[in-house]
Write an enzyme that holds these catalytic residues in place. Structure first.
Site, mmCIF file in Angstrom:
data_model
loop_
_atom_site.group_PDB
_atom_site.id
_atom_site.type_symbol
_atom_site.label_atom_id
_atom_site.label_comp_id
_atom_site.label_asym_id
_atom_site.label_seq_id
_atom_site.Cartn_x
_atom_site.Cartn_y
_atom_site.Cartn_z
ATOM 1 N N SER A 158 0.846 -1.200 0.000
ATOM 2 C CA SER A 158 0.000 0.000 0.000
ATOM 3 C C SER A 158 0.882 1.250 0.000
ATOM 4 C CB SER A 158 -0.952 -0.047 1.194
ATOM 5 O OG SER A 158 -1.947 0.938 1.096
ATOM 6 N N ASP A 214 -8.520 -5.344 -5.920
ATOM 7 C CA ASP A 214 -7.879 -4.235 -5.222
ATOM 8 C C ASP A 214 -7.862 -3.030 -6.147
ATOM 9 O OD1 ASP A 214 -6.374 -2.479 -3.740
ATOM 10 O OD2 ASP A 214 -4.517 -3.654 -3.826
ATOM 11 N N HIS A 267 -7.717 -5.226 -1.204
ATOM 12 C CA HIS A 267 -6.483 -4.506 -0.858
ATOM 13 C C HIS A 267 -5.770 -5.111 0.342
ATOM 14 C CE1 HIS A 267 -3.691 -1.180 -0.789
ATOM 15 N NE2 HIS A 267 -4.029 -0.848 0.443
#
Length: 283
Positions: A158, A214, A267
């Protein structure tokens, strides 16, 4: 800790971000990448967990922690892989989220890095990376002196994955004689075409690991941002059998074709690893 309540906050990041319509379906099966990316996901998960002493096969020699930008991670070495490792934590705090959405483009000066004219990078990445850059280079240099035959690696998930775009360049530029492999997991693009071209020109390998459903990799890719990914995208539904090597940056058989945008449910997993829940070592 990677708190479940954070997921709700992060899912707001996708608002107002639009995916590019230029998509091409050309992925090919490539399960051989899976083991490396799953290991990167474990190391990235350990950054959320706050492991000390060791993180899976990596012996930790330095904790990264800049209070002003709330940037954290760790550096260490793996005797198993004969690698020196730099791992950056992803978003867990309001300050991290502010970094995630600070898309103002800026130029940056980093010791040992010669950015070409025209390179621009989002401030939400240049600020936290600049805060730890000297610590990273100093510690990696010390470890290369102790382990001269070891290669270098960096990874993160991320926000940590987005910062891996920076760590790969910083390591490549500062240690040009070293073999470097970086794995940017679930990353959003962070700069303009000139930046992506510069990243692609480095003498190493950067993989862009993406997970089904995601939407973060689809952030900031079109107007008004037009940020550009770089590296070799490898996409998975979480298993080796579903792992594919993507062709280019906007392959419809990979993250660009999922139709997801922003921080969605996919995600929080990466190559079969639930981020923040893998612990610090294999059972």
């Amino acid at each position: 800790m990677y708190l479940s309540t954070l997921k709700l906050s992060l899912m707001a990041l996708g608002a107002g971000v639009y995916a590019s319509p230029v998509l091409l379906g050309r992925a090919s099966s490539d399960s051989g990448e899976f083991a490396e990316l799953q290991r990167a996901a474990k190391l990235s998960s350990a950054a959320y967990t706050g492991c000390t002493g060791s993180a899976f096969d990596v012996t930790i020699t330095k904790q990264l922690n800049d209070a002003a930008t709330n940037t954290q991670g760790y550096i260490g070495y793996s005797k198993t892989k004969a690698r020196i490792s730099v791992v950056i934590r992803g978003s867990t705090t309001p300050q991290d989220i502010l970094n995630d959405i600070d898309t103002a483009l800026t130029t940056v000066k980093l010791s040992g890095v010669e950015f070409p004219s025209g390179v621009q990078i989002m401030k939400g990445i240049t600020s936290p990376w600049s805060a730890i850059h000297e610590d990273v280079i100093t510690e990696v240099k010390s470890l290369t002196e102790q382990y001269p035959d070891y290669t270098l690696e960096s990874t993160g998930h991320s926000l940590g994955g987005a910062m891996t775009y920076m760590s790969y360049i910083a390591l490549s530029q500062n240690f040009p004689d070293k073999n470097i492999t970086s794995n940017a997991l679930a990353a959003f693009p962070i700069g303009n075409t000139a930046f992506a071209n510069f990243g692609s020109s480095q003498n190493g390998l950067l993989r862009r690991g993406t997970n089904v459903d995601d939407g973060v990799p689809n952030m900031y890719v079109s107007f008004p941002y037009n940020f550009v990914h770089y590296g070799k995208e490898v996409y998975s539904h979480g298993t080796q059998a579903t792992c594919v090597l993507c062709d280019g940056e906007r392959d419809t058989q990979c993250s660009a074709g999922d139709g997801d945008l922003g921080v969605t449910a996919g995600h929080f997993s990466s190559f079969g690893i639930e981020l923040g829940q893998a612990g610090c070592a294999d059972l």
